[in-house]
Design a protein around this motif. Sequence first.
Motif, mmCIF file in Angstrom:
data_model
loop_
_atom_site.group_PDB
_atom_site.id
_atom_site.type_symbol
_atom_site.label_atom_id
_atom_site.label_comp_id
_atom_site.label_asym_id
_atom_site.label_seq_id
_atom_site.Cartn_x
_atom_site.Cartn_y
_atom_site.Cartn_z
ATOM 1 N N HIS A 184 4.090 3.161 -0.319
ATOM 2 C CA HIS A 184 5.292 2.789 0.312
ATOM 3 C C HIS A 184 5.003 2.753 1.820
ATOM 4 N N GLN A 185 3.919 3.610 2.232
ATOM 5 C CA GLN A 185 3.780 3.244 3.747
ATOM 6 C C GLN A 185 3.191 1.684 3.876
ATOM 7 N N THR B 19 5.877 -0.552 3.825
ATOM 8 C CA THR B 19 6.678 -0.556 5.316
ATOM 9 C C THR B 19 5.896 -1.254 6.570
ATOM 10 N N THR C 132 -0.935 -5.906 -0.500
ATOM 11 C CA THR C 132 0.176 -5.112 -0.857
ATOM 12 C C THR C 132 0.981 -5.389 -1.890
#
Length: 167
Positions: A108-109, A112, A126
């Motif tokens: 998730h990081q 983001t 990603t």
Amino acid sequence: AAIVEVVWALCLDRPATALVERRSLAERAVRAARAHGDPLTLLQALHAQQLAMQMMLVDPDVVLASCTEAMGIVLQTRNLMMGSLITSQQLNALMRAGRLADLRTLQHQAITVQPLVPDVAYAWATRARTASLALVDDDLDLAERLVADARGIGEPLAGNRPAEEYI
């Protein structure tokens, strides 16, 4: 720096090299890089060491400790490509350890941060990693969409190779 480049090449480019020898070479590279003092060289050596450890199924926590050190250097040097490679090693280690909650948090990081990183390889990695997580969650439809998206991004990187390697 020259010895690290040689050891890096030996670790990755000689498939017939025994895993124990690869790990030994990678550890020599880390020691040489530390002595040399160049952060990028140390990052490359740590990544080679992580790859060797992953291939030998070394305890994931040992790999994660190496990744933590490497990410500190990534933050210092702002080397986005090495950051992506180290993140991949972290995710692999977390997957092997069965620490899916930690894996999802780290991914998730990465998602983001991805819009802030103008790097095609980072965007590809990603999406490819997110597709892997979709497979873990048994969401085949999402995984297929993400693979198609990763393929679209990956093809310009090196022909079809990155996307095909992922698939």
